[in-house]
Each structure stands twice: as structure tokens, then as C-alpha cells.
Design a protein around this motif. Structure first.
Motif, PDB file in Angstrom:
ATOM      1  N   GLY A 277      -1.400  -0.504   2.938  1.00  0.00           N
ATOM      2  CA  GLY A 277      -0.392   0.488   2.592  1.00  0.00           C
ATOM      3  C   GLY A 277      -0.299   0.695   1.101  1.00  0.00           C
ATOM      4  N   LEU A 278       0.459   1.712   0.710  1.00  0.00           N
ATOM      5  CA  LEU A 278       0.574   2.080  -0.695  1.00  0.00           C
ATOM      6  C   LEU A 278       1.188   0.955  -1.519  1.00  0.00           C
ATOM      7  CD1 LEU A 278       0.216   4.301  -2.828  1.00  0.00           C
ATOM      8  CD2 LEU A 278       2.502   5.132  -2.219  1.00  0.00           C
ATOM      9  N   GLY A 279       2.119   0.206  -0.922  1.00  0.00           N
ATOM     10  CA  GLY A 279       2.807  -0.846  -1.671  1.00  0.00           C
ATOM     11  C   GLY A 279       1.864  -1.876  -2.252  1.00  0.00           C
ATOM     12  N   VAL A 280       0.943  -2.402  -1.420  1.00  0.00           N
ATOM     13  CA  VAL A 280       0.022  -3.422  -1.918  1.00  0.00           C
ATOM     14  C   VAL A 280      -0.966  -2.816  -2.910  1.00  0.00           C
ATOM     15  CG1 VAL A 280      -1.667  -3.158  -0.034  1.00  0.00           C
ATOM     16  CG2 VAL A 280      -1.494  -5.320  -1.253  1.00  0.00           C
ATOM     17  N   LEU A 281      -1.356  -1.546  -2.736  1.00  0.00           N
ATOM     18  CA  LEU A 281      -2.249  -0.902  -3.700  1.00  0.00           C
ATOM     19  C   LEU A 281      -1.583  -0.795  -5.067  1.00  0.00           C
ATOM     20  CD1 LEU A 281      -3.776   2.030  -1.588  1.00  0.00           C
ATOM     21  CD2 LEU A 281      -4.710  -0.265  -1.966  1.00  0.00           C
ATOM     22  N   VAL A 282      -0.310  -0.412  -5.079  1.00  0.00           N
ATOM     23  CA  VAL A 282       0.417  -0.293  -6.355  1.00  0.00           C
ATOM     24  C   VAL A 282       0.572  -1.664  -7.000  1.00  0.00           C
ATOM     25  CG1 VAL A 282       2.635   0.295  -7.394  1.00  0.00           C
ATOM     26  CG2 VAL A 282       1.619   1.817  -5.683  1.00  0.00           C
ATOM     27  N   ARG A 283       0.938  -2.671  -6.187  1.00  0.00           N
ATOM     28  CA  ARG A 283       1.145  -4.008  -6.746  1.00  0.00           C
ATOM     29  C   ARG A 283      -0.143  -4.573  -7.347  1.00  0.00           C
ATOM     30  NH1 ARG A 283       2.769  -6.366  -2.485  1.00  0.00           N
ATOM     31  NH2 ARG A 283       0.915  -7.586  -1.977  1.00  0.00           N
ATOM     32  N   GLU A 284      -1.247  -4.466  -6.613  1.00  0.00           N
ATOM     33  CA  GLU A 284      -2.500  -5.012  -7.118  1.00  0.00           C
ATOM     34  C   GLU A 284      -3.029  -4.190  -8.295  1.00  0.00           C
ATOM     35  OE1 GLU A 284      -3.604  -7.822  -6.302  1.00  0.00           O
ATOM     36  OE2 GLU A 284      -2.252  -8.174  -4.614  1.00  0.00           O
ATOM     37  N   SER A 285      -2.776  -2.878  -8.303  1.00  0.00           N
ATOM     38  CA  SER A 285      -3.185  -2.052  -9.448  1.00  0.00           C
ATOM     39  C   SER A 285      -2.384  -2.430 -10.684  1.00  0.00           C
ATOM     40  CB  SER A 285      -3.005  -0.566  -9.127  1.00  0.00           C
ATOM     41  OG  SER A 285      -3.832  -0.176  -8.056  1.00  0.00           O
ATOM     42  N   GLY A 286      -1.113  -2.782 -10.479  1.00  0.00           N
ATOM     43  CA  GLY A 286      -0.312  -3.247 -11.612  1.00  0.00           C
ATOM     44  C   GLY A 286      -0.879  -4.518 -12.225  1.00  0.00           C
ATOM     45  N   LEU A 288      -4.030  -5.381 -12.156  1.00  0.00           N
ATOM     46  CA  LEU A 288      -5.236  -4.968 -12.871  1.00  0.00           C
ATOM     47  C   LEU A 288      -4.902  -4.361 -14.226  1.00  0.00           C
ATOM     48  CD1 LEU A 288      -7.368  -3.364 -10.021  1.00  0.00           C
ATOM     49  CD2 LEU A 288      -7.892  -5.450 -11.276  1.00  0.00           C
ATOM     50  N   LEU A 289      -3.835  -3.554 -14.272  1.00  0.00           N
ATOM     51  CA  LEU A 289      -3.456  -2.924 -15.534  1.00  0.00           C
ATOM     52  C   LEU A 289      -3.070  -3.989 -16.568  1.00  0.00           C
ATOM     53  CD1 LEU A 289      -2.898  -0.393 -17.174  1.00  0.00           C
ATOM     54  CD2 LEU A 289      -0.585  -0.346 -16.215  1.00  0.00           C
ATOM     55  N   ARG A 290      -2.352  -5.011 -16.127  1.00  0.00           N
ATOM     56  CA  ARG A 290      -2.001  -6.079 -17.067  1.00  0.00           C
ATOM     57  C   ARG A 290      -3.255  -6.770 -17.597  1.00  0.00           C
ATOM     58  NH1 ARG A 290       2.169  -6.779 -13.260  1.00  0.00           N
ATOM     59  NH2 ARG A 290       1.108  -8.495 -12.206  1.00  0.00           N
ATOM     60  N   GLN A 291      -4.262  -6.940 -16.747  1.00  0.00           N
ATOM     61  CA  GLN A 291      -5.500  -7.554 -17.209  1.00  0.00           C
ATOM     62  C   GLN A 291      -6.258  -6.627 -18.163  1.00  0.00           C
ATOM     63  OE1 GLN A 291      -7.186  -8.196 -13.356  1.00  0.00           O
ATOM     64  NE2 GLN A 291      -6.399 -10.279 -13.161  1.00  0.00           N
ATOM     65  N   VAL A 292      -6.263  -5.338 -17.851  1.00  0.00           N
ATOM     66  CA  VAL A 292      -6.982  -4.367 -18.677  1.00  0.00           C
ATOM     67  C   VAL A 292      -6.384  -4.295 -20.077  1.00  0.00           C
ATOM     68  CG1 VAL A 292      -7.380  -1.887 -18.981  1.00  0.00           C
ATOM     69  CG2 VAL A 292      -7.863  -2.960 -16.784  1.00  0.00           C
ATOM     70  N   THR A 293      -5.061  -4.359 -20.180  1.00  0.00           N
ATOM     71  CA  THR A 293      -4.387  -4.156 -21.464  1.00  0.00           C
ATOM     72  C   THR A 293      -4.083  -5.449 -22.204  1.00  0.00           C
ATOM     73  OG1 THR A 293      -2.239  -4.120 -20.317  1.00  0.00           O
ATOM     74  CG2 THR A 293      -3.333  -2.006 -20.685  1.00  0.00           C
ATOM     75  N   PRO A 302     -10.846  -6.282  -8.897  1.00  0.00           N
ATOM     76  CA  PRO A 302      -9.975  -6.135  -7.730  1.00  0.00           C
ATOM     77  C   PRO A 302     -10.246  -7.163  -6.653  1.00  0.00           C
ATOM     78  CG  PRO A 302     -10.877  -4.014  -8.398  1.00  0.00           C
ATOM     79  CD  PRO A 302     -11.614  -5.059  -9.180  1.00  0.00           C
ATOM     80  N   GLU A 303     -11.411  -7.806  -6.707  1.00  0.00           N
ATOM     81  CA  GLU A 303     -11.743  -8.800  -5.689  1.00  0.00           C
ATOM     82  C   GLU A 303     -10.758  -9.957  -5.688  1.00  0.00           C
ATOM     83  OE1 GLU A 303     -15.520 -11.651  -4.981  1.00  0.00           O
ATOM     84  OE2 GLU A 303     -15.976  -9.536  -5.301  1.00  0.00           O
ATOM     85  N   GLU A 304     -10.035 -10.152  -6.794  1.00  0.00           N
ATOM     86  CA  GLU A 304      -9.048 -11.224  -6.840  1.00  0.00           C
ATOM     87  C   GLU A 304      -7.970 -11.042  -5.780  1.00  0.00           C
ATOM     88  OE1 GLU A 304      -9.059 -13.987  -9.182  1.00  0.00           O
ATOM     89  OE2 GLU A 304     -11.108 -13.218  -9.143  1.00  0.00           O
ATOM     90  N   SER A 305      -7.794  -9.824  -5.271  1.00  0.00           N
ATOM     91  CA  SER A 305      -6.748  -9.588  -4.270  1.00  0.00           C
ATOM     92  C   SER A 305      -7.238  -9.805  -2.850  1.00  0.00           C
ATOM     93  CB  SER A 305      -6.207  -8.154  -4.390  1.00  0.00           C
ATOM     94  OG  SER A 305      -7.177  -7.206  -3.949  1.00  0.00           O
ATOM     95  N   TYR A 306      -8.528 -10.175  -2.694  1.00  0.00           N
ATOM     96  CA  TYR A 306      -9.069 -10.331  -1.346  1.00  0.00           C
ATOM     97  C   TYR A 306      -8.707 -11.715  -0.816  1.00  0.00           C
ATOM     98  CZ  TYR A 306     -12.070  -6.510  -2.934  1.00  0.00           C
ATOM     99  OH  TYR A 306     -12.548  -5.339  -3.450  1.00  0.00           O
ATOM    100  N   ARG A 307      -7.750 -11.761   0.066  1.00  0.00           N
ATOM    101  CA  ARG A 307      -7.345 -13.026   0.665  1.00  0.00           C
ATOM    102  C   ARG A 307      -7.102 -12.811   2.140  1.00  0.00           C
ATOM    103  NH1 ARG A 307      -2.842 -15.862   2.257  1.00  0.00           N
ATOM    104  NH2 ARG A 307      -1.474 -14.096   1.874  1.00  0.00           N
ATOM    105  N   GLU A 308      -7.653 -13.701   2.962  1.00  0.00           N
ATOM    106  CA  GLU A 308      -7.443 -13.598   4.392  1.00  0.00           C
ATOM    107  C   GLU A 308      -5.986 -13.899   4.729  1.00  0.00           C
ATOM    108  OE1 GLU A 308      -9.463 -12.605   6.583  1.00  0.00           O
ATOM    109  OE2 GLU A 308     -11.528 -12.994   5.954  1.00  0.00           O
TER     110      GLU A 308
END
Length: 650
Positions: A277-286, A288-293, A302-308
């Protein structure tokens, strides 16, 4: 406002869409719909500008001088943020020094912007940048396959004469063959009894290699029989011809994919999936943004968010009853086993039509959070995985999680036997790629491939034919493009497209060389042959010993000390990873003994200091160290003569 929009595009929109655009697997793993992706892209392009628009509205009320000063301040801050990103790529500066330089650069650029109107005119023209970045993402990036998929067709295989047995296929992830091997190059049956059980009843292609260290390239190659040629998304619209479409005309398909979507919706649906859903996409993108900046180095992936998801998180019932094994902590496995494994296991039942049961399981792939018993433990996100001390810890955590993966293989074999599928089915267990734990070359990128191909490329490959009872080892030059041709050969299906692999029943390849791809279309070649396992580090003689009272000898800070106050093993959660810091005066390499309830569970070195201080971390893989209720944690400094001095913990 146009100038601010241009700078926000450069600071936020472009770097974030660039990372996400090159990671279609991020959207596939989280099962993002087209609407979810487009909404996320719109948020990335528009939302960061909104706060600055509100500030501009406030400036309208405050008057022209205040508005000009506020505008200059905003421009300076954004230029400083841009300078952080540029500086991290072109200079060795990190942390506070980089921030100081970036602030100075931002201030100078803001002053120049205020003095020379030409800069403002350039920025106004650049305001179209966010639209350009969105267009590149939607129409030109690898992730465009998720936004603009093309059809879900694909050529169906043609059934030939002969039996069409059920197929049970498990693809594990990030599992080097050498992790399973003992000194004799056979499965270490003491550590991995269920992999040894599998090998004892199947054909083990011991000289098998994957074709890429990245799943979005590796898995399509495995399921199509062709080497990676283009850097495109692992999506059915990009790879319409694959295992699922080839067998789908005759076979029912029960597929559990993770970071690919190769099975088209017309062939199969996947009931158990990770958080979506959109919620997890926004959270994980946030994140990534902290890492980028950030002004420090971090793994922007983004692979860091891959968890079973676990069975408990997904709310699924257990797939099997409690086995008759008092050493097997079924209650822990029942809570913690990956949800898609539970669903896969529950589907292993005989059927009237031939069925393909497929599971791609992100095990023992990082994040490493499981003990061999199945107990789960917490770990900080910023622990390094390479460098002195850290790479040994990473390998120990990997091997512990591999021990739990072995439990899951055992559950699969028990289920197949209990349902009567074991003798009837073609069973395939393999992995898409390995991973290096060689110091300075940890991971599976190009450097790791060049310096440790034996750990990155070679993977376990077991194939049990219907009715097979006796195991054998085949050291022919297997490459994973041989997987689909071999399955087609065993199921008597003719594949209607040209494949680059060959069935295992054919004459072996004339050459022993291996082909491997870090970049599609650019093969790397290295010699073949069964790799030798790395020598296991000798266990420290202190591990397992009891420790009495020792004199005090310093202090240490433990990050999860509170977790030892109330331990409940029945919940399947244990504080099995201990981490913290010691004073800067403690020399690098100083040995620390970590004891729980008076028994030493690990001995680890103090590593060179980094941004978090002079750190240590220890894995306690034996859950017999822990008891229900309050547990005592002790740390001891080990002297050169072996004497122990107790550290006061906080």
C-alpha cells in the motif's frame, strides 16, 4: 516560488526518483499497484514544495524586505542541502566537516543569487526539472514496467509424451554453497541436518552457479533459460515467456514470489504478501531520502526494506501440527516462520491436475534476525557488515539464520512425505545467488564478484526426481540457465522459445568456465570447479565456560540492556545480539567476553571507532543461555594473560 521548486527538484525529486526508478523490485516486493506508484511519484514531486509555499504565504503578510530575506534563507538552505549531496560524491569529507563546507557553499551561493539576477533566471527555467524527472521515471526508468505494463501473455509449453509430475520448487536467497559445506566439501550434517537429508535423496549439482548477484537479474534468467541481456524489471510484461507461462497451459500454478512478479495474474495470484500500500511506500521512501541527503556514507538501497512477514504478523494459521521432536522449538517457529512459507506449506497437497508449487523465500537473506531455533532477535540498523570484526559478526549472523532456514527445509520434507507428494514430485531446492563474507569485499557487487566468486556465484542446487530414493553428486558445469531446460525435460514439456541453457540429462558442457553478470549483457568469466569452504574460525576457549565473581575493570554502555530484565522465550523473542560502546581509551582489538546468567556465550573484539564511537557487538546463538524472567548480562575485558575483569554496565 519557481526558483524554490527547481531547487527542491534537485535536492529531493531527482535523487529519490533516480534511486526508485532503478529499483523496480522495491515496488514489486511491496506489491504496489499502478495507482500506488503514481501517487507516490506525485507526492515526491509536489509535497516537498508545500512547506516552502506556506512560508512564502507568510512572507506576503510580513512585507517585501522580510519576504526577500526569507526567500534568500530558503534558497541558501536548499543550496546547502544540494552541496551535501554533491560533496559526498566528489570529496572525501563526511559528517560535520562536510556540513560546514556545505553551509558555507549555501551561504555564498545565496549571496550570489541575491546579487546577480541571472542565477534567478536560470533557476526559473530549471523549475521544469521535477516534471522532467517524473517523465523519466514513468517512461524511461526500469520501474516504468510497473507503471506501464504491457500485456500478460507468454508462450505456453507443449505437453509431450510421458508423465507430468507435480513440481515443488524452492528458491532461497543469498545462500553461498560454501556456507553449507564441511571440510570434505559435503553438507555439514551436524549443522544442517535437513539439507543433508535432502542431499541424501536427490541429485546434488555441486558445481552449480547462479548467473547474477542481483535477484532481479538472476531469477528471470533461471526461469527463462536465458542469460541477462537487459537491465529491465523482473515483471511479466518484460519477461512474458518464463516457467509459469510455459507450464501454465497444463499445470495449475501456486506461486509465492517476493521481489519479482513473473507469474502473470491470469496464471496465479499470491495470497500472502509483505506489507503493501501507499503507506509503506511513503515510509520507506522517507528512509531513502534521509540516506540520500545525509552527510555520512550510508547504503542507499531500497532492498533494506525487504523483510519476510512472519506468520503471526500476517495472521495465518500454522501449516502443520507440532512435530515429535523435543529439541525443535515449534512454538517459536510457529510464531516467527515467514508467512509466505506457511502459505506455501499449506498448499502442498496432491491434486487431480499436475501442479507447480513455487516459493521464492528471502532466506537466509539479510536482515539477519533469526537464531537456528527460530527465535527472533532485534538488531540496530546501523551495524556495519564489513571491516575488522564486523564481517565476522555478519557471517555468524548469516550462519545462524541459515540454521533456521535448514529447519524450514526440514518442515518442507516432512510435509511432502506426510501428504504423499514426496515420491511423486519433482523437487527442486536452490538459491539465486550467494554473498561474500571476505573481509573488505563483503556483499555481492562487482568487487565481491571479482575477489570472492566462490562465495557469490556458487549456490546449492538439489533436484529430486519422482521416485528417487538414493542421493548422488553430479559435478558437471551447471549454470542456472539450465534450470528451466531441466525442469522441462523432467516434466516432458517442450519450451517454445530458444533457451541458452541445457537439460542436465544432456552431455556436460565442454568448457568448465562460468558466466556471471553484474551488468546484463556484460558477462564475466571465471574458472569453474567445486569451491572449498573457508576455514571456520576456531571457537574461543572461553565460550561455554562458567564465570564466577571477577574484579571490576572499567565500564561499557549496552544498547539493549533493558531487554534482559524480562525475557520470555515462549514469545520467540530473545536479546541474542548484544551491542554497545566502550570508552575511547580501550584499544582496538581488545577482547570482550559476553556472559548470560554466568555462562560465556561469545567473545568479540572491540572494533576501530566510527561515527557511533568505539563499538562492539556479539551474537549469542545458543538460546539455552536464556531463562524466563530476569537474566543477568555481564561483560568482561579479557587481558593479554586471559584474566577477566568485569565491566560496569549502563
Amino acid at each position: 516560488m519557481l526558483e524554490v521548486a527547481a531547487l527542491v527538484g534537485l535536492v529531493v525529486t531527482q535523487p529519490l526518483l533516480d534511486v526508485l526508478g532503478r529499483s523496480p523490485d522495491f515496488f514489486l516486493f511491496h506489491r504496489a499497484s499502478r495507482a500506488d506508484v503514481l501517487l507516490l511519484v506525485a507526492l515526491i514531486a509536489i509535497a516537498p514544495t508545500v512547506p516552502f509555499a506556506l512560508l512564502g504565504a507568510v512572507g506576503l503578510v510580513a512585507g517585501r524586505p522580510a519576504r526577500a530575506a526569507l526567500h534568500t534563507l530558503v534558497v541558501g538552505l536548499l543550496l546547502a542541502a544540494l552541496a551535501v549531496q554533491v560533496g559526498r560524491h566528489v570529496t572525501p569529507l563526511r559528517g560535520v566537516p562536510l556540513l560546514v563546507v556545505a553551509v558555507a557553499a549555501g551561504a555564498g551561493a545565496a549571496a550570489a543569487h541575491r546579487r546577480w539576477r541571472a542565477i534567478a533566471r536560470v533557476l526559473r527555467v530549471a523549475a521544469v526539472g521535477p516534471l522532467v524527472f517524473v517523465g523519466l521515471f514513468v517512461f524511461a526508468s526500469p520501474a516504468s514496467a510497473v507503471v506501464l505494463p504491457r500485456g500478460d501473455g507468454g508462450a505456453a509449453g507443449v505437453a509431450g509424451a510421458g508423465a507430468h509430475p507435480p513440481v515443488v520448487m524452492i528458491v532461497l536467497d543469498e545462500l553461498p554453497l560454501v556456507s553449507l559445506l564441511g571440510p570434505d566439501k559435503r553438507i555439514d550434517a551436524a549443522r544442517y541436518p535437513h539439507f543433508a537429508e535432502l542431499a541424501a535423496g536427490s541429485t546434488w549439482y555441486r558445481n552449480a552457479t547462479g548467473v547474477s548477484g542481483w535477484t532481479p537479474y538472476a531469477l528471470p534468467a533461471m526461469l527463462r533459460g536465458r542469460y541477462p541481456a537487459e537491465p529491465i524489471a523482473p515483471h511479466y510484461s518484460r519477461y512474458p515467456d518464463n516457467l509459469f507461462t510455459a507450464l501454465g497451459g497444463l499445470y495449475d500454478i501456486k506461486a509465492e514470489e517476493s521481489i519479482t512478479r513473473l507469474c502473470p495474474p491470469s496464471r496465479c495470484e499470491q495470497p500472502a504478501s509483505p506489507e503493501q500500500g501507499l503507506g509503506v511506500l511513503v515510509r520507506e521512501s522517507g528512509k531513502l531520502l534521509r540516506q540520500v541527503t545525509a552527510p555520512v556514507d550510508s547504503r542507499i538501497d531500497p532492498e533494506e526494506s525487504y523483510r519476510e512477514q512472519t506468520r503471526a504478523e500476517a495472521g495465518l494459521d500454522a501449516a502443520e501440527p507440532v512435530p515429535n521432536d523435543p529439541k525443535f522449538r515449534w512454538d517459536t517457529l510457529d510464531d516467527n516462520q515467514p508467512a509466505r512459507f506457511t502459505t506455501f506449506l499449506a498448499g502442498l497437497r496432491p491434486a487431480d491436475r499436475p501442479t507447480l508449487h513455487f516459493l521464492h523465500l528471502l532466506m537466509p537473506h539479510s536482515p539477519w534476525v533469526y537464531l537456528p531455533s527460530g527465535a527472533h532477535y532485534a538488531a540496530p540498523e546501523d551495524l556495519p557488515s564489513d571491516g575488522t570484526g564486523w564481517v565476522d559478526l555478519a557471517r555468524a549472523r548469516h550462519l545462524a539464520q541459515l540454521g533456521y532456514t535448514d529447519r524450514l527445509i526440514g518442515e518442507t520434507l516432512r510435509t511432502l512425505r506426510a501428504t504423499g507428494l514426496y515420491d511423486k514430485a519433482l523437487v527442486v531446492v536452490t538459491a539465486d545467488h550467494g554473498v561474500s563474507f571476505r573481509k573488505d569485499w563483503q556483499g555481492r557487487g562487482l568487487d565481491a564478484i571479482n575477489h570472492a566468486p566462490d562465495q557469490v556465484a556458487w549456490v546449492p542446487m538439489f533436484l529430486k526426481q519422482p521416485g528417487q530414493r538414493t542421493g548422488r553428486i553430479d559435478d558437471q558445469n551447471w549454470q542456472h540457465v539450465d534450470l528451466l531446460p531441466t525442469i522441462a525435460d523432467e516434466t516432458h514439456m517442450r519450451i517454445p522459445w530458444q533457451m541458452e541453457g541445457r537439460p542436465a540429462s544432456q552431455a556436460p558442457r565442454e568448457t568448465s568456465d562460468k558466466r556471471f553478470y553484474d551488468t546484463p549483457g556484460q558477462p564475466l568469466t571465471f574458472p569453474g570447479g567445486v569451491p572449498s569452504p573457508a576455514a571456520a574460525p576456531a571457537p574461543d576457549p572461553l565460550v561455554g565456560t562458567r564465570v564466577g565473581e571477577k574484579p571490576p575493570g572499567g565500564t561499557a554502555t549496552v544498547g539493549n540492556l533493558a531487554a534482559f530484565r524480562d525475557v520470555d522465550p515462549a514469545r520467540g523473542e530473545l536479546p541474542a545480539l548484544v551491542w554497545g560502546t566502550v570508552p575511547a581509551s580501550v584499544p582496538d582489538g581488545t577482547r570482550l567476553a559476553v556472559a548470560v546468567n554466568g555462562t560465556v556465550g561469545a567473545v568479540v573484539p572491540v572494533v576501530p571507532p566510527d561515527h557511533a564511537g568505539r563499538r562492539f557487538a556479539a551474537l549469542l546463538p545458543d538460546d539455552r543461555l536464556f531463562a524466563a524472567g530476569a537474566n543477568r548480562l555481564d561483560l568482561y575485558r579479557v587481558g593479554a594473560d586471559g584474566a577477566l575483569s568485569r565491566l560496569t554496565l549502563s
